[in-house]
Every structure is written in structure tokens, then in C-alpha cells.
Design an enzyme around this catalytic site. Structure first.
Site, PDB file in Angstrom:
ATOM      1  N   HIS A  44       0.469   2.473  -7.725  1.00  0.00           N
ATOM      2  CA  HIS A  44      -0.494   3.587  -7.630  1.00  0.00           C
ATOM      3  C   HIS A  44      -1.738   3.343  -8.483  1.00  0.00           C
ATOM      4  O   HIS A  44      -2.307   4.288  -9.051  1.00  0.00           O
ATOM      5  CB  HIS A  44       0.126   4.901  -8.101  1.00  0.00           C
ATOM      6  CG  HIS A  44       1.237   5.421  -7.223  1.00  0.00           C
ATOM      7  ND1 HIS A  44       1.361   5.111  -5.898  1.00  0.00           N
ATOM      8  CD2 HIS A  44       2.263   6.255  -7.513  1.00  0.00           C
ATOM      9  CE1 HIS A  44       2.428   5.712  -5.407  1.00  0.00           C
ATOM     10  NE2 HIS A  44       2.992   6.410  -6.359  1.00  0.00           N
TER      11      HIS A  44
ATOM     12  N   LEU B 291       0.879  -1.180   0.000  1.00  0.00           N
ATOM     13  CA  LEU B 291       0.000   0.000   0.000  1.00  0.00           C
ATOM     14  C   LEU B 291       0.913   1.225   0.000  1.00  0.00           C
ATOM     15  O   LEU B 291       1.993   1.205   0.608  1.00  0.00           O
ATOM     16  CB  LEU B 291      -0.887   0.018   1.247  1.00  0.00           C
ATOM     17  CG  LEU B 291      -1.984  -1.064   1.322  1.00  0.00           C
ATOM     18  CD1 LEU B 291      -2.713  -0.998   2.656  1.00  0.00           C
ATOM     19  CD2 LEU B 291      -2.970  -0.934   0.171  1.00  0.00           C
ATOM     20  N   ASP B 292       0.454   2.294  -0.648  1.00  0.00           N
ATOM     21  CA  ASP B 292       1.234   3.535  -0.657  1.00  0.00           C
ATOM     22  C   ASP B 292       1.366   4.078   0.765  1.00  0.00           C
ATOM     23  O   ASP B 292       0.567   3.753   1.644  1.00  0.00           O
ATOM     24  CB  ASP B 292       0.538   4.608  -1.509  1.00  0.00           C
ATOM     25  CG  ASP B 292       0.463   4.203  -2.969  1.00  0.00           C
ATOM     26  OD1 ASP B 292       1.262   3.345  -3.385  1.00  0.00           O
ATOM     27  OD2 ASP B 292      -0.400   4.762  -3.670  1.00  0.00           O
ATOM     28  N   ARG B 293       2.312   4.983   0.937  1.00  0.00           N
ATOM     29  CA  ARG B 293       2.549   5.543   2.275  1.00  0.00           C
ATOM     30  C   ARG B 293       1.292   6.234   2.823  1.00  0.00           C
ATOM     31  O   ARG B 293       0.971   6.123   3.997  1.00  0.00           O
ATOM     32  CB  ARG B 293       3.725   6.528   2.230  1.00  0.00           C
ATOM     33  CG  ARG B 293       4.107   7.086   3.592  1.00  0.00           C
ATOM     34  CD  ARG B 293       5.584   7.363   3.645  1.00  0.00           C
ATOM     35  NE  ARG B 293       5.985   8.378   2.708  1.00  0.00           N
ATOM     36  CZ  ARG B 293       6.101   9.671   2.995  1.00  0.00           C
ATOM     37  NH1 ARG B 293       5.845  10.107   4.223  1.00  0.00           N
ATOM     38  NH2 ARG B 293       6.499  10.532   2.094  1.00  0.00           N
TER      39      ARG B 293
ATOM     40  N   LYS C 145      -5.104   5.373  -7.884  1.00  0.00           N
ATOM     41  CA  LYS C 145      -4.900   6.809  -8.145  1.00  0.00           C
ATOM     42  C   LYS C 145      -4.754   7.074  -9.646  1.00  0.00           C
ATOM     43  O   LYS C 145      -5.292   8.042 -10.173  1.00  0.00           O
ATOM     44  CB  LYS C 145      -3.650   7.305  -7.390  1.00  0.00           C
ATOM     45  CG  LYS C 145      -3.829   7.288  -5.887  1.00  0.00           C
ATOM     46  CD  LYS C 145      -2.511   7.521  -5.184  1.00  0.00           C
ATOM     47  CE  LYS C 145      -2.663   7.356  -3.685  1.00  0.00           C
ATOM     48  NZ  LYS C 145      -1.379   7.203  -3.006  1.00  0.00           N
TER      49      LYS C 145
END
Ligand code: URA
Length: 264
Positions: free
Chosen positions: A203, A118-120, A206
Site C-alpha cells: 500500500h 497492485l491492490d484490489r 496510499k
């Protein structure tokens, strides 16, 4: 530790496949506390019962399966020089085993690896396991494991977006994205949506919204492979998966040998 079937226990310990283990049992080579065990369904308590195969003691190292409610601000990595990592949330303290309600052994953190990333700034469900086969299958593109996200999106998400997501989007990869299921929970200047995808490109969520001229402002994974984030976990908290949840993951990625939910 809750009782489990001896055939599963021995297979997990590397004594052989389930059918090889059955042969060992049949031949009378397996002793539990000094008594011959012949039936594969015999229950044993790992770490408590003394189990030998052909006179050799068998050590038990079960796989760990954990869900973490990942908070925003930490990276999905084992080590990072600048940021807090997800591993730092996995304390060494004893945790209640959700299956039995009893205190469970300390987590073997060193063996755990995140299942995907998962992204930050993304929150929500992050699975971690020492079961490399399962982790590999869960993240393999051909497994098509469902991942569902809740997002707040700048812009009016509408029917056209739903159709575009369903037919695949160009996000700058070799191929368009696989069909994805977009559900609009509330449309407006800021829309709330749920999106289910079967890929895990960098990502991805997004970039899918960016391809529609919209911006993801908040992102949270709420389920993966049919296992939902336990909403009683606050961001930063974790728990072990139940046997049923592990079985669900095995089923989701089509692993032939399911987890023995009864014996766990
Ligand atoms: N898609 C994203 O854009 N970010 C994530 O963290 C997960 C999926």
C-alpha cells in the site's frame, strides 16, 4: 512466429550460454532443416524450422511477457477463493503480436506470474512474465525500478508535499521511503497527481499520502521500468510486450544480457 537469431534461440532453449552456443555452431553441430548453420546471426523461425544440436532436436519454449490493463476489483494472485484474479483476464484466445501484426500463439498462462502486485482497487499496468530472472530483478528493492502512478487524492496537494515526498516519508517502516517524484497535475479539494517511486512496499502510495494527512481515492499505475500502459487496452485487456518493451525492462533493472530485439 517471427524469425530470430539462432544463437539467441539456442540459448533460450537451454543449449548453453551465448558463447557456448557459438562454439556449437562453429563446430558444425547445429543443423537447421538438415543444413549446417555456422553463423550465430542465422535467422530461424521457432516452431517451424527443424533445429538439431548434435543430432538431438531442440524444443522451443520462449518466455512470455505480457501487459494487462488491470481493472479494479480483481486480486494480483494466481488463485483466490473469494475474488476474481488477474489471471482470469488472460484468455486462451489468439492475440495479434504487436511486433509483427500477425496472429501469435496461444498464451502459456500457467507459466506466467505477475511482476509485483497492485491492490484490489488499483487499476492500470500489470506486467506478467514467465521470465523469473527478469521478474526477480524488476521487484528487487536494490534494482530501484521506477513505477509511476496517477492518483486522485482528497486534499490540496501542494509544494510542501512535493518536498516531503522528495526527501522521504515515515510510513511506519524501518526506514523512510526513498526520494519520490511528485507532480501535481491539478490541485484542489480533490487533487490529481503523478507519483514516481522506486519501491513497492505494501500500500505504499496510499500510505505515503496518509503520512501527509491525505487520502488516495483512485489509483492507477501508468508505467513500470520505462514501459507505459498501452492506453488502447481497455481495463481487462492484455497484449504481449514488443521486443523493444522487453529490452526496456532488461535495461531498467540492469540485466547484463539484453533481449535481442532484432531477432524476436
Ligand atoms: N501503492 C498502493 O498503495 N497500492 C498499489 O496498488 C500500488 C502502489
Amino acid at each position: 512466429m517471427t524469425p530470430m537469431r539462432i544463437d539467441r534461440f539456442l540459448a533460450q532453449c537451454g543449449a548453453g550460454s551465448r558463447s557456448e552456443v557459438k562454439q556449437l555452431l562453429k563446430k558444425g553441430l547445429v543443423l537447421v532443416n538438415g543444413i549446417t548453420a555456422e553463423k550465430p546471426e542465422t535467422k530461424v523461425i521457432p516452431g517451424q524450422d527443424r533445429i538439431t544440436v548434435a543430432g538431438e532436436p531442440v524444443c522451443y519454449e520462449p518466455h512470455e511477457y505480457v501487459m494487462l490493463h488491470k481493472p479494479a476489483g480483481c486480486v494480483t494472485a494466481a488463485r483466490d477463493a473469494r475474488h476474481k484474479t488477474v489471471m482470469e483476464y488472460l484468455g486462451a484466445e489468439y492475440q495479434a503480436d504487436p511486433a509483427s501484426g500477425q496472429s501469435a500463439p496461444v498464451l502459456h498462462k500457467a507459466d506466467l506470474a505477475p511482476v509485483g502486485r497492485l491492490d484490489r482497487d488499483t487499476e492500470g499496468l500489470l506486467l506478467l512474465t514467465s521470465d523469473g530472472d527478469l521478474a526477480h530483478r524488476m521487484t528487487a528493492p536494490k534494482s530501484h525500478v521506477d513505477k509511476t502512478y496517477f492518483a486522485k487524492v482528497r486534499g490540496f496537494v501542494d509544494e510542501e508535499d512535493i518536498l516531503a515526498f522528495a526527501s522521504g516519508l515515515e510510513i511506519g517502516e524501518k526506514h523512510p521511503t526513498l526520494p519520490a517524484k511528485l507532480v501535481v497535475l491539478s490541485g484542489g479539494a480533490m487533487s490529481e497527481i503523478e507519483l514516481t517511486i522506486q519501491e513497492g512496499k505494501f500500500h505504499q502510495v496510499k500510505r505515503m499520502f496518509a503520512a501527509r494527512g491525505k487520502e488516495v481515492l483512485y489509483l492507477k499505475r501508468i508505467s513500470m521500468g520505462g514501459v507505459r500502459l498501452d492506453e488502447s487496452l481497455l481495463p481487462g485487456q492484455w497484449r504481449r510486450l514488443t521486443a523493444e518493451e522487453i529490452q526496456t525492462l532488461y535495461d531498467a533493472c540492469g540485466l547484463p544480457q539484453g533481449h535481442d530485439t532484432k531477432g524476436r
